[in-house]
Design a protein around this motif. Structure first.
Motif, PDB file in Angstrom:
ATOM      1  N   LYS A  44       3.674   9.002  -6.543  1.00  0.00           N
ATOM      2  CA  LYS A  44       4.565   8.908  -7.794  1.00  0.00           C
ATOM      3  C   LYS A  44       4.273   7.600  -8.390  1.00  0.00           C
ATOM      4  O   LYS A  44       4.722   7.187  -9.674  1.00  0.00           O
ATOM      5  CB  LYS A  44       5.928   8.835  -7.366  1.00  0.00           C
ATOM      6  N   VAL A  45       3.374   6.620  -7.804  1.00  0.00           N
ATOM      7  CA  VAL A  45       2.876   5.519  -8.491  1.00  0.00           C
ATOM      8  C   VAL A  45       1.271   5.657  -8.818  1.00  0.00           C
ATOM      9  O   VAL A  45       1.111   6.428  -9.961  1.00  0.00           O
ATOM     10  CB  VAL A  45       3.106   4.160  -7.619  1.00  0.00           C
ATOM     11  N   PHE A  46       0.378   5.503  -7.836  1.00  0.00           N
ATOM     12  CA  PHE A  46      -0.691   5.539  -8.295  1.00  0.00           C
ATOM     13  C   PHE A  46      -1.623   6.448  -7.322  1.00  0.00           C
ATOM     14  O   PHE A  46      -2.873   6.805  -7.305  1.00  0.00           O
ATOM     15  CB  PHE A  46      -1.852   4.237  -8.197  1.00  0.00           C
ATOM     16  N   GLY A  47      -1.025   7.036  -6.391  1.00  0.00           N
ATOM     17  CA  GLY A  47      -1.634   8.011  -5.398  1.00  0.00           C
ATOM     18  C   GLY A  47      -2.175   9.232  -5.791  1.00  0.00           C
ATOM     19  O   GLY A  47      -3.302   9.324  -5.344  1.00  0.00           O
ATOM     20  N   ASN A  48      -1.702   9.996  -6.875  1.00  0.00           N
ATOM     21  CA  ASN A  48      -2.403  11.173  -7.146  1.00  0.00           C
ATOM     22  C   ASN A  48      -3.615  10.697  -8.070  1.00  0.00           C
ATOM     23  O   ASN A  48      -4.696  11.330  -8.212  1.00  0.00           O
ATOM     24  CB  ASN A  48      -1.382  11.867  -8.176  1.00  0.00           C
ATOM     25  N   ALA A  49      -3.308   9.617  -8.947  1.00  0.00           N
ATOM     26  CA  ALA A  49      -4.632   9.379  -9.605  1.00  0.00           C
ATOM     27  C   ALA A  49      -5.597   8.739  -8.763  1.00  0.00           C
ATOM     28  O   ALA A  49      -6.717   9.186  -9.136  1.00  0.00           O
ATOM     29  CB  ALA A  49      -4.273   8.294 -10.778  1.00  0.00           C
ATOM     30  N   GLY A 103       0.849  -1.172  -0.059  1.00  0.00           N
ATOM     31  CA  GLY A 103      -0.007   0.039   0.043  1.00  0.00           C
ATOM     32  C   GLY A 103       0.897   1.224  -0.062  1.00  0.00           C
ATOM     33  O   GLY A 103       0.564   2.288  -0.829  1.00  0.00           O
ATOM     34  N   PHE A 104       1.840   1.287   0.896  1.00  0.00           N
ATOM     35  CA  PHE A 104       2.827   2.504   0.773  1.00  0.00           C
ATOM     36  C   PHE A 104       3.203   2.665  -0.590  1.00  0.00           C
ATOM     37  O   PHE A 104       3.534   3.706  -1.161  1.00  0.00           O
ATOM     38  CB  PHE A 104       3.990   2.197   1.771  1.00  0.00           C
ATOM     39  N   VAL A 105       3.627   1.710  -1.462  1.00  0.00           N
ATOM     40  CA  VAL A 105       3.956   1.910  -2.772  1.00  0.00           C
ATOM     41  C   VAL A 105       2.966   2.096  -3.741  1.00  0.00           C
ATOM     42  O   VAL A 105       3.182   3.245  -4.606  1.00  0.00           O
ATOM     43  CB  VAL A 105       4.917   0.595  -3.083  1.00  0.00           C
ATOM     44  N   TRP A 106       1.804   1.516  -3.715  1.00  0.00           N
ATOM     45  CA  TRP A 106       0.983   1.421  -4.622  1.00  0.00           C
ATOM     46  C   TRP A 106       0.270   2.871  -4.434  1.00  0.00           C
ATOM     47  O   TRP A 106       0.248   3.566  -5.642  1.00  0.00           O
ATOM     48  CB  TRP A 106      -0.139   0.367  -4.268  1.00  0.00           C
ATOM     49  N   TYR A 107       0.169   3.373  -3.528  1.00  0.00           N
ATOM     50  CA  TYR A 107      -0.698   4.718  -3.100  1.00  0.00           C
ATOM     51  C   TYR A 107       0.392   6.020  -3.082  1.00  0.00           C
ATOM     52  O   TYR A 107      -0.270   6.914  -2.696  1.00  0.00           O
ATOM     53  CB  TYR A 107      -1.716   4.794  -2.028  1.00  0.00           C
ATOM     54  N   TYR A 109      -4.731  -2.869  -6.366  1.00  0.00           N
ATOM     55  CA  TYR A 109      -4.056  -2.975  -5.202  1.00  0.00           C
ATOM     56  C   TYR A 109      -4.227  -4.448  -4.528  1.00  0.00           C
ATOM     57  O   TYR A 109      -3.209  -5.160  -3.897  1.00  0.00           O
ATOM     58  CB  TYR A 109      -4.243  -1.958  -4.274  1.00  0.00           C
ATOM     59  N   TRP A 110      -5.639  -4.923  -4.267  1.00  0.00           N
ATOM     60  CA  TRP A 110      -5.886  -6.165  -3.646  1.00  0.00           C
ATOM     61  C   TRP A 110      -5.613  -7.210  -4.350  1.00  0.00           C
ATOM     62  O   TRP A 110      -5.073  -7.996  -3.704  1.00  0.00           O
ATOM     63  CB  TRP A 110      -7.342  -6.054  -3.259  1.00  0.00           C
ATOM     64  N   ILE A 111      -5.581  -7.284  -5.776  1.00  0.00           N
ATOM     65  CA  ILE A 111      -5.217  -8.128  -6.565  1.00  0.00           C
ATOM     66  C   ILE A 111      -3.782  -8.506  -6.322  1.00  0.00           C
ATOM     67  O   ILE A 111      -3.196  -9.661  -6.151  1.00  0.00           O
ATOM     68  CB  ILE A 111      -5.330  -8.261  -7.986  1.00  0.00           C
TER      69      ILE A 111
END
Length: 160
Positions: free
Chosen positions: A26-31, A19-23, A144-146
């Motif tokens: 620079k990854v998917f957080g802004n989107a 979750g720290f990486v995914w969200y 994220y969950w997958i």
């Protein structure tokens, strides 16, 4: 067959790391923030300790039940009521022959992926549709969950 609590704990903690990486912005957080309709101020205004503690608790709950999905031998354990000491001799024979069958990280990842695709995606997708969220929101969260369930399944099944 006993539950591997270290594997369950590691799988639960892995959900937070992913979750720290995914969200991350620079990854998917802004989107994700845009798709969810939340601002950076709203994110910063949350009680991060409460969020992390509850997230870890929920991840632990998920990791605790995941062995029944990713480890085939848990089905045999269920057939004897969870207590192998009262099982018929055929249970011991089965476990001798198949006790480690399909107990690999790769196989656990497969079942975790399937769980994410066929359990997490439909649940999150249904909620998102009623919340009037778009496809990007569904794809980011279910993605994220997958990924997380794939990693959790690998840890739980492969770590004997």
């Amino acid at each position: 067959m006993e539950l591997n609590f270290l594997a369950i704990l590691a799988a639960a903690v892995s959900a937070l790391f992913i979750g720290f990486v995914w969200y991350n912005p620079k990854v998917f957080g802004n989107a994700w923030m845009k798709a969810a309709g939340v601002t950076e101020e709203q994110i910063k205004g949350g009680n991060i300790v409460k969020i992390l503690v509850l997230s870890l608790l929920f991840a632990f709950m998920l990791a605790f039940i995941l062995p029944t999905i990713v480890i085939h031998q848990m089905g045999a354990m269920g057939m004897v009521g969870g207590d192998p000491t009262i099982a018929l001799p055929s249970y011991d024979a089965f476990m001798t022959d198949y006790g480690d069958a399909f107990r690999t990280f790769k196989h656990g990842a497969l079942h975790g992926f399937i769980a994410g695709l066929f359990i997490a995606l439909p649940i999150l997708g249904t909620n998102a549709l009623f919340e009037r969220k778009g496809a990007k929101y569904i794809l980011i969260n279910s993605g994220y969950w997958i990924v997380t369930l794939t990693v959790m399944g690998a840890i739980i099944c492969g770590w004997k």
